[in-house]
Design a protein around this motif. Structure first.
Motif, PDB file in Angstrom:
ATOM      1  N   LEU A   1     -29.070 -46.284  37.686  1.00 20.75           N
ATOM      2  CA  LEU A   1     -30.346 -46.862  38.117  1.00 20.75           C
ATOM      3  C   LEU A   1     -30.649 -48.142  37.347  1.00 20.75           C
ATOM      4  CD1 LEU A   1     -32.464 -43.602  38.070  1.00 20.75           C
ATOM      5  CD2 LEU A   1     -31.599 -44.756  40.094  1.00 20.75           C
ATOM      6  N   LYS A   2     -31.452 -49.005  37.998  1.00 16.16           N
ATOM      7  CA  LYS A   2     -32.059 -50.157  37.334  1.00 16.16           C
ATOM      8  C   LYS A   2     -33.560 -49.950  37.464  1.00 16.16           C
ATOM      9  CE  LYS A   2     -28.661 -53.737  38.386  1.00 16.16           C
ATOM     10  NZ  LYS A   2     -28.483 -55.029  39.047  1.00 16.16           N
ATOM     11  N   TYR A   3     -34.316 -50.397  36.468  1.00 18.18           N
ATOM     12  CA  TYR A   3     -35.766 -50.253  36.568  1.00 18.18           C
ATOM     13  C   TYR A   3     -36.465 -51.422  35.893  1.00 18.18           C
ATOM     14  CZ  TYR A   3     -36.072 -48.759  31.690  1.00 18.18           C
ATOM     15  OH  TYR A   3     -36.017 -48.718  30.339  1.00 18.18           O
ATOM     16  N   LYS A   4     -37.713 -51.617  36.308  1.00 23.80           N
ATOM     17  CA  LYS A   4     -38.549 -52.680  35.745  1.00 23.80           C
ATOM     18  C   LYS A   4     -39.983 -52.184  35.768  1.00 23.80           C
ATOM     19  CE  LYS A   4     -39.595 -56.301  38.316  1.00 23.80           C
ATOM     20  NZ  LYS A   4     -39.566 -57.594  38.994  1.00 23.80           N
ATOM     21  N   VAL A   5     -40.682 -52.362  34.659  1.00 26.63           N
ATOM     22  CA  VAL A   5     -42.102 -52.006  34.584  1.00 26.63           C
ATOM     23  C   VAL A   5     -42.906 -53.263  34.840  1.00 26.63           C
ATOM     24  CG1 VAL A   5     -43.933 -51.067  33.133  1.00 26.63           C
ATOM     25  CG2 VAL A   5     -41.593 -50.220  32.883  1.00 26.63           C
TER      26      VAL A   5
ATOM     27  N   PHE B   1     -43.207 -48.129  28.936  1.00 29.56           N
ATOM     28  CA  PHE B   1     -44.473 -48.425  28.270  1.00 29.56           C
ATOM     29  C   PHE B   1     -45.341 -49.235  29.221  1.00 29.56           C
ATOM     30  CE2 PHE B   1     -41.278 -47.823  25.061  1.00 29.56           C
ATOM     31  CZ  PHE B   1     -41.885 -46.946  24.175  1.00 29.56           C
ATOM     32  N   VAL B   2     -46.482 -48.691  29.582  1.00 29.56           N
ATOM     33  CA  VAL B   2     -47.430 -49.373  30.475  1.00 29.56           C
ATOM     34  C   VAL B   2     -48.532 -49.945  29.619  1.00 29.56           C
ATOM     35  CG1 VAL B   2     -49.041 -49.079  32.400  1.00 29.56           C
ATOM     36  CG2 VAL B   2     -46.876 -47.810  32.383  1.00 29.56           C
ATOM     37  N   THR B   3     -48.778 -51.256  29.777  1.00 33.04           N
ATOM     38  CA  THR B   3     -49.806 -51.913  28.971  1.00 33.04           C
ATOM     39  C   THR B   3     -51.030 -52.238  29.782  1.00 33.04           C
ATOM     40  OG1 THR B   3     -48.784 -54.053  29.369  1.00 33.04           O
ATOM     41  CG2 THR B   3     -48.179 -52.905  27.343  1.00 33.04           C
TER      42      THR B   3
ATOM     43  N   LYS C   1     -46.024 -45.680  41.303  1.00 32.08           N
ATOM     44  CA  LYS C   1     -47.251 -46.458  41.081  1.00 32.08           C
ATOM     45  C   LYS C   1     -48.285 -45.685  40.279  1.00 32.08           C
ATOM     46  CE  LYS C   1     -46.866 -48.791  45.539  1.00 32.08           C
ATOM     47  NZ  LYS C   1     -47.535 -49.003  46.824  1.00 32.08           N
ATOM     48  N   HIS C   2     -49.274 -46.435  39.817  1.00 35.90           N
ATOM     49  CA  HIS C   2     -50.496 -45.912  39.210  1.00 35.90           C
ATOM     50  C   HIS C   2     -50.250 -45.082  37.958  1.00 35.90           C
ATOM     51  CE1 HIS C   2     -52.277 -47.412  42.849  1.00 35.90           C
ATOM     52  NE2 HIS C   2     -51.586 -46.551  43.590  1.00 35.90           N
ATOM     53  N   LEU C   3     -49.383 -45.555  37.088  1.00 35.90           N
ATOM     54  CA  LEU C   3     -49.186 -44.887  35.809  1.00 35.90           C
ATOM     55  C   LEU C   3     -50.298 -45.314  34.856  1.00 35.90           C
ATOM     56  CD1 LEU C   3     -45.330 -45.274  35.325  1.00 35.90           C
ATOM     57  CD2 LEU C   3     -46.577 -43.232  36.007  1.00 35.90           C
ATOM     58  N   SER C   4     -50.773 -44.390  34.046  1.00 37.27           N
ATOM     59  CA  SER C   4     -51.810 -44.722  33.075  1.00 37.27           C
ATOM     60  C   SER C   4     -51.191 -45.516  31.928  1.00 37.27           C
ATOM     61  CB  SER C   4     -52.462 -43.441  32.545  1.00 37.27           C
ATOM     62  OG  SER C   4     -51.487 -42.626  31.923  1.00 37.27           O
ATOM     63  N   LYS C   5     -52.037 -46.194  31.149  1.00 32.76           N
ATOM     64  CA  LYS C   5     -51.557 -46.979  30.017  1.00 32.76           C
ATOM     65  C   LYS C   5     -50.930 -46.052  28.992  1.00 32.76           C
ATOM     66  CE  LYS C   5     -54.695 -50.850  30.438  1.00 32.76           C
ATOM     67  NZ  LYS C   5     -55.666 -51.709  29.767  1.00 32.76           N
TER      68      LYS C   5
ATOM     69  N   VAL D   1     -43.568 -48.777  38.168  1.00 36.64           N
ATOM     70  CA  VAL D   1     -42.174 -48.865  37.752  1.00 36.64           C
ATOM     71  C   VAL D   1     -41.347 -49.036  39.009  1.00 36.64           C
ATOM     72  CG1 VAL D   1     -40.257 -47.738  36.576  1.00 36.64           C
ATOM     73  CG2 VAL D   1     -42.583 -47.381  35.757  1.00 36.64           C
ATOM     74  N   TYR D   2     -40.607 -50.134  39.093  1.00 37.10           N
ATOM     75  CA  TYR D   2     -39.732 -50.433  40.222  1.00 37.10           C
ATOM     76  C   TYR D   2     -38.338 -49.904  39.881  1.00 37.10           C
ATOM     77  CZ  TYR D   2     -43.507 -53.413  41.748  1.00 37.10           C
ATOM     78  OH  TYR D   2     -44.723 -53.870  42.171  1.00 37.10           O
ATOM     79  N   ILE D   3     -37.810 -49.045  40.736  1.00 34.87           N
ATOM     80  CA  ILE D   3     -36.527 -48.393  40.474  1.00 34.87           C
ATOM     81  C   ILE D   3     -35.569 -48.707  41.615  1.00 34.87           C
ATOM     82  CG2 ILE D   3     -35.374 -46.179  40.070  1.00 34.87           C
ATOM     83  CD1 ILE D   3     -38.137 -45.146  39.093  1.00 34.87           C
ATOM     84  N   GLU D   4     -34.322 -49.008  41.250  1.00 37.88           N
ATOM     85  CA  GLU D   4     -33.299 -49.357  42.239  1.00 37.88           C
ATOM     86  C   GLU D   4     -32.007 -48.626  41.892  1.00 37.88           C
ATOM     87  OE1 GLU D   4     -30.698 -53.312  43.200  1.00 37.88           O
ATOM     88  OE2 GLU D   4     -32.810 -53.579  42.704  1.00 37.88           O
ATOM     89  N   SER D   5     -31.399 -47.987  42.883  1.00 31.94           N
ATOM     90  CA  SER D   5     -30.138 -47.283  42.687  1.00 31.94           C
ATOM     91  C   SER D   5     -28.971 -48.260  42.762  1.00 31.94           C
ATOM     92  CB  SER D   5     -29.970 -46.214  43.767  1.00 31.94           C
ATOM     93  OG  SER D   5     -28.663 -45.697  43.759  1.00 31.94           O
TER      94      SER D   5
END
Length: 134
Positions: free
Chosen positions: A48-52, A132-134, A102-106, A57-61
């Motif tokens: 997987l690849k991911y980006k916050v 880590f969500v800021t 979507k919608h992860l808390s800080k 969090v955007y996730i790509e296989s």
């Protein structure tokens, strides 16, 4: 006969000039610089690849030759789906190669993506990482 020869000569002259005229009209395009693709800011985590970004969090296989479907498929089929967990709790199933949580808390969260497949190479394959969500 003279008329026929005259017509042929005239036709030959006109077509020759026309070709020359067309060649003059073709302009050379100046070299266009190739736009360089910026390196991806996605992080690689196993298959997987991911980006916050923000609270998502955007996730790509990166799986090759694997068909995503609503069922795990028969034994030996490269077919299945993802189950996503956030902080140990099931967030849902995903059936596409790229998806967004979507919608992860800080704060800090543990993400786990499990591949559900009956293929021996992919059976219960999973990746876990901290975000880590800021």
């Amino acid at each position: 006969m003279k008329q026929m020869l005259s017509m042929c000569a005239l036709l030959f002259l006109v077509t020759g000039c026309q070709r020359h005229h067309e060649q003059e009209q073709v302009k050379q395009e100046p070299d266009v610089p190739v736009i360089q693709q910026a390196p991806s800011d996605m992080k690689q985590q196993g298959f997987l690849k991911y980006k916050v970004q923000g609270s998502a969090v955007y996730i790509e296989s990166t799986l090759q030759d694997f068909h995503l479907d609503t069922s795990p498929g028969k034994n030996g089929e490269k077919k299945g789906y993802f189950t996503v967990y956030v902080d140990g709790k099931r967030a849902g199933n995903e059936y596409t190669a790229a998806f967004v949580v979507k919608h992860l808390s800080k704060g800090k969260h543990q993400m786990t993506v499990e591949l559900n497949s009956r293929h021996p190479e992919y059976h219960q394959k999973r990746e876990t990482w901290d975000v880590f969500v800021t």
